[in-house]
Design a protein around this motif. Structure first.
Motif, PDB file in Angstrom:
ATOM      1  N   LEU A  96       0.857  -1.027  -0.048  1.00 37.98           N
ATOM      2  CA  LEU A  96      -0.437   0.208   0.223  1.00 37.98           C
ATOM      3  C   LEU A  96       0.856   1.190  -0.274  1.00 37.98           C
ATOM      4  O   LEU A  96       0.449   2.554  -0.346  1.00 37.98           O
ATOM      5  N   GLY A  97       2.194   1.208  -0.107  1.00 37.83           N
ATOM      6  CA  GLY A  97       3.019   2.144   0.330  1.00 37.83           C
ATOM      7  C   GLY A  97       4.062   2.300  -1.534  1.00 37.83           C
ATOM      8  O   GLY A  97       3.804   3.732  -1.063  1.00 37.83           O
ATOM      9  N   ARG A  98       2.900   1.445  -2.449  1.00 40.55           N
ATOM     10  CA  ARG A  98       3.458   1.909  -3.284  1.00 40.55           C
ATOM     11  C   ARG A  98       3.050   1.904  -4.034  1.00 40.55           C
ATOM     12  O   ARG A  98       3.009   1.894  -5.806  1.00 40.55           O
ATOM     13  N   VAL A  99       0.688   1.605  -4.546  1.00 45.52           N
ATOM     14  CA  VAL A  99       0.564   1.250  -5.410  1.00 45.52           C
ATOM     15  C   VAL A  99      -0.466   2.176  -4.797  1.00 45.52           C
ATOM     16  O   VAL A  99      -1.409   2.140  -6.111  1.00 45.52           O
ATOM     17  N   GLY A 100      -0.543   3.223  -4.565  1.00 45.30           N
ATOM     18  CA  GLY A 100      -1.317   4.321  -4.576  1.00 45.30           C
ATOM     19  C   GLY A 100      -2.435   4.477  -3.563  1.00 45.30           C
ATOM     20  O   GLY A 100      -2.577   5.495  -3.706  1.00 45.30           O
ATOM     21  N   GLY A 101      -1.849   3.823  -2.515  1.00 47.27           N
ATOM     22  CA  GLY A 101      -3.068   4.598  -1.129  1.00 47.27           C
ATOM     23  C   GLY A 101      -3.659   3.396  -1.196  1.00 47.27           C
ATOM     24  O   GLY A 101      -3.720   2.242  -1.527  1.00 47.27           O
ATOM     25  N   ILE A 102      -5.343   3.436  -0.068  1.00 44.85           N
ATOM     26  CA  ILE A 102      -5.316   2.237   0.213  1.00 44.85           C
ATOM     27  C   ILE A 102      -6.847   2.364  -0.531  1.00 44.85           C
ATOM     28  O   ILE A 102      -7.656   1.028  -1.062  1.00 44.85           O
ATOM     29  N   LEU A 103      -7.413   3.486  -1.575  1.00 46.72           N
ATOM     30  CA  LEU A 103      -8.315   3.368  -2.400  1.00 46.72           C
ATOM     31  C   LEU A 103      -7.809   2.620  -3.490  1.00 46.72           C
ATOM     32  O   LEU A 103      -8.286   1.258  -3.764  1.00 46.72           O
ATOM     33  N   GLU A 104      -6.555   2.776  -4.623  1.00 50.48           N
ATOM     34  CA  GLU A 104      -6.027   2.272  -4.949  1.00 50.48           C
ATOM     35  C   GLU A 104      -6.047  -0.039  -4.618  1.00 50.48           C
ATOM     36  O   GLU A 104      -6.423  -0.320  -5.782  1.00 50.48           O
ATOM     37  N   LYS A 120      -7.880  -1.190  -3.084  1.00 52.92           N
ATOM     38  CA  LYS A 120      -9.135  -1.558  -2.229  1.00 52.92           C
ATOM     39  C   LYS A 120      -9.950  -2.533  -3.915  1.00 52.92           C
ATOM     40  O   LYS A 120     -10.071  -3.422  -4.680  1.00 52.92           O
ATOM     41  N   LYS A 121      -9.147  -1.643  -4.441  1.00 52.70           N
ATOM     42  CA  LYS A 121      -9.843  -2.204  -6.872  1.00 52.70           C
ATOM     43  C   LYS A 121      -8.788  -2.905  -6.890  1.00 52.70           C
ATOM     44  O   LYS A 121      -9.676  -3.439  -7.838  1.00 52.70           O
ATOM     45  N   ILE A 122      -7.076  -2.878  -6.730  1.00 53.60           N
ATOM     46  CA  ILE A 122      -6.606  -3.969  -7.461  1.00 53.60           C
ATOM     47  C   ILE A 122      -7.753  -4.781  -6.260  1.00 53.60           C
ATOM     48  O   ILE A 122      -7.435  -6.488  -7.678  1.00 53.60           O
ATOM     49  N   ALA A 123      -7.362  -5.206  -4.955  1.00 51.23           N
ATOM     50  CA  ALA A 123      -7.872  -6.263  -4.695  1.00 51.23           C
ATOM     51  C   ALA A 123      -9.117  -6.779  -5.160  1.00 51.23           C
ATOM     52  O   ALA A 123      -9.803  -8.095  -5.589  1.00 51.23           O
ATOM     53  N   ALA A 124     -10.176  -6.217  -5.862  1.00 46.54           N
ATOM     54  CA  ALA A 124     -11.665  -6.472  -5.806  1.00 46.54           C
ATOM     55  C   ALA A 124     -11.607  -6.894  -7.504  1.00 46.54           C
ATOM     56  O   ALA A 124     -12.260  -7.836  -8.212  1.00 46.54           O
ATOM     57  N   MET A 125     -10.479  -6.503  -7.948  1.00 42.82           N
ATOM     58  CA  MET A 125     -10.071  -6.977  -9.885  1.00 42.82           C
ATOM     59  C   MET A 125      -9.859  -8.936  -9.535  1.00 42.82           C
ATOM     60  O   MET A 125     -10.148  -9.708  -9.962  1.00 42.82           O
ATOM     61  N   ALA A 126      -9.149  -8.896  -8.417  1.00 39.37           N
ATOM     62  CA  ALA A 126      -8.550  -9.977  -8.199  1.00 39.37           C
ATOM     63  C   ALA A 126      -9.706 -10.778  -7.459  1.00 39.37           C
ATOM     64  O   ALA A 126      -9.306 -12.264  -8.712  1.00 39.37           O
ATOM     65  N   GLU A 127     -10.365 -10.648  -7.173  1.00 38.31           N
ATOM     66  CA  GLU A 127     -11.276 -11.237  -5.998  1.00 38.31           C
ATOM     67  C   GLU A 127     -12.872 -11.681  -7.353  1.00 38.31           C
ATOM     68  O   GLU A 127     -13.046 -13.255  -7.262  1.00 38.31           O
ATOM     69  N   VAL A 128     -13.145 -10.790  -8.666  1.00 43.93           N
ATOM     70  CA  VAL A 128     -13.769 -11.714  -9.969  1.00 43.93           C
ATOM     71  C   VAL A 128     -12.955 -12.749 -10.349  1.00 43.93           C
ATOM     72  O   VAL A 128     -13.479 -13.571 -10.402  1.00 43.93           O
ATOM     73  N   ASP A 129     -11.629 -13.203 -10.390  1.00 42.65           N
ATOM     74  CA  ASP A 129     -10.778 -14.142 -10.355  1.00 42.65           C
ATOM     75  C   ASP A 129     -10.900 -15.160  -9.822  1.00 42.65           C
ATOM     76  O   ASP A 129     -10.069 -16.164 -10.363  1.00 42.65           O
ATOM     77  N   HIS A 130     -11.035 -14.924  -8.481  1.00 42.89           N
ATOM     78  CA  HIS A 130     -10.762 -15.792  -7.062  1.00 42.89           C
ATOM     79  C   HIS A 130      -9.481 -16.043  -7.500  1.00 42.89           C
ATOM     80  O   HIS A 130      -8.936 -16.963  -6.959  1.00 42.89           O
ATOM     81  N   ALA A 144      -0.816  -0.681   9.429  1.00 46.45           N
ATOM     82  CA  ALA A 144      -2.348   0.225   9.708  1.00 46.45           C
ATOM     83  C   ALA A 144      -2.578  -0.032   8.279  1.00 46.45           C
ATOM     84  O   ALA A 144      -4.398  -0.642   8.627  1.00 46.45           O
ATOM     85  N   ALA A 145      -2.564   0.658   7.433  1.00 49.73           N
ATOM     86  CA  ALA A 145      -2.837   0.477   6.285  1.00 49.73           C
ATOM     87  C   ALA A 145      -3.351  -0.770   5.840  1.00 49.73           C
ATOM     88  O   ALA A 145      -4.725  -1.316   4.908  1.00 49.73           O
ATOM     89  N   ASN A 146      -2.964  -1.726   5.332  1.00 53.79           N
ATOM     90  CA  ASN A 146      -2.854  -2.272   5.458  1.00 53.79           C
ATOM     91  C   ASN A 146      -3.808  -4.191   6.045  1.00 53.79           C
ATOM     92  O   ASN A 146      -4.586  -4.440   5.703  1.00 53.79           O
ATOM     93  N   ILE A 147      -3.568  -3.718   7.007  1.00 58.18           N
ATOM     94  CA  ILE A 147      -4.171  -4.364   7.849  1.00 58.18           C
ATOM     95  C   ILE A 147      -6.135  -3.455   7.525  1.00 58.18           C
ATOM     96  O   ILE A 147      -7.296  -4.538   7.585  1.00 58.18           O
ATOM     97  N   GLN A 148      -6.377  -2.061   7.134  1.00 58.55           N
ATOM     98  CA  GLN A 148      -7.584  -1.987   6.716  1.00 58.55           C
ATOM     99  C   GLN A 148      -8.095  -2.658   5.359  1.00 58.55           C
ATOM    100  O   GLN A 148      -9.257  -3.249   5.680  1.00 58.55           O
ATOM    101  N   ILE A 149      -7.247  -2.391   4.546  1.00 59.64           N
ATOM    102  CA  ILE A 149      -8.075  -3.434   3.171  1.00 59.64           C
ATOM    103  C   ILE A 149      -8.042  -5.126   3.359  1.00 59.64           C
ATOM    104  O   ILE A 149      -8.933  -5.426   3.334  1.00 59.64           O
TER     105      ILE A 149
END
Length: 286
Positions: free
Chosen positions: A174-182, A184-194, A209-214
């Motif tokens: 999360l310190g490299r990909v643009g923060g929490i919202l970005e 979350k978008k990556i996590a959502a894309m991954a979820e679609v493909d299981h 702590a940011a990782n914990i939130q995601i």
């Protein structure tokens, strides 16, 4: 007055399974990164702290000239690490085999064949991160799940990984990909493909702590990287420490990231080194 995970879909996980690297300790007479017997001995200590997953990285340095074929000596050391650790932890812990893109796809497949009998939970970044199509060759050739993503910076990078079928586990930092919202978008894309997520950490407890939130709000969360049990300086630099119980992080109900930096402690401990983190060598590794 809400934790971030409440603003991103709500809490999915009440406890977050965590792993740690097998770290060196003051007084070690051998290098735990290169001595499989010491690593196996230390693994027992981490199991006693509640960990059910341990990461280790015996494949050697990485360079600006990778990927390459690992030497027979390096392949043998990697195999001995996996064997010693599996014998030490039995079925009580998963083994996470870390690399940093040192290999070609062909070289990574050679290594994976040696590791498969010890059933690691993942083989991490086996080829350089700029080549998802090559990484997909490794994923198709081994039963070990491929994990990657710590050096990627955008959701577009992760989309290429998913399209190529290159990884079963995404490790965005999360310190490299643009923060929490970005993230979350990556996590959502991954979820679609299981595909699962395992947020990567090479920073301190704020990114932790940011990782914990995601992780808390993501249905496809697998495991969280911790720095041991978040004790010592990582406790001192926060006004309220990250809560760690029996190998799991317990998400805070406090607002925002759930932690607050103790700025007095930070000011009293300025960083005086000249390295940012692991740095690749600038000459070819044989």
């Amino acid at each position: 007055n809400k934790p971030v995970y409440k603003l991103l879909g709500g809490q999915v996980h009440e406890r977050l399974r965590a792993y740690t690297y097998i770290y060196p300790r003051p007084g070690d007479t051998k290098d735990v990164y290169h001595d499989p017997d010491l690593a196996a001995e230390r693994s027992a200590e981490y199991l006693s702290q509640g960990f059910t997953a341990l990461k280790f990285d015996p494949a050697g340095p990485y360079s600006a000239f990778d990927g390459r074929q690992l030497s027979l000596e390096a392949l043998d050391l990697c195999e001995r690490f996996a064997k010693s650790l599996r014998e030490a932890v039995g079925m009580k812990a998963d083994l996470l085999f870390g690399t940093h893109g040192q290999m070609t796809a062909a070289g990574a497949i050679r290594l994976a064949k040696r590791l498969e009998p010890y059933d690691p939970l993942w083989l991490e970044e086996p080829v350089p991160p700029d080549a998802p199509e090559e990484m997909a060759k490794v994923a198709r050739a081994t039963s070990i799940p491929v994990a990657t993503g710590e050096r990627l910076t955008t959701k577009y990078d992760f989309a290429r990984l998913l399209r190529a079928g290159a990884a079963a586990i995404l490790q965005m930092n999360l310190g490299r990909v643009g923060g929490i919202l970005e993230a979350k978008k990556i996590a959502a894309m991954a979820e679609v493909d299981h595909v699962q997520i395992a947020p990567h950490l090479y920073c301190g407890p704020i990114v932790g702590a940011a990782n914990i939130q995601i992780a808390t709000c993501s249905p496809n969360f697998l495991i969280l990287e911790s720095i041991e049990t978040w004790g010592g300086f990582h406790t001192e630099i926060l006004k309220s420490p990250i809560r760690f119980e029996e190998g799991h992080v317990i998400p805070s109900t406090a607002p925002g990231l759930g932690v607050e930096l103790n700025e007095d402690v930070a000011r009293a401990n300025p960083y005086t080194g000249d390295m940012l983190h692991l740095e690749m060598t600038q000459h070819p590794v044989q």
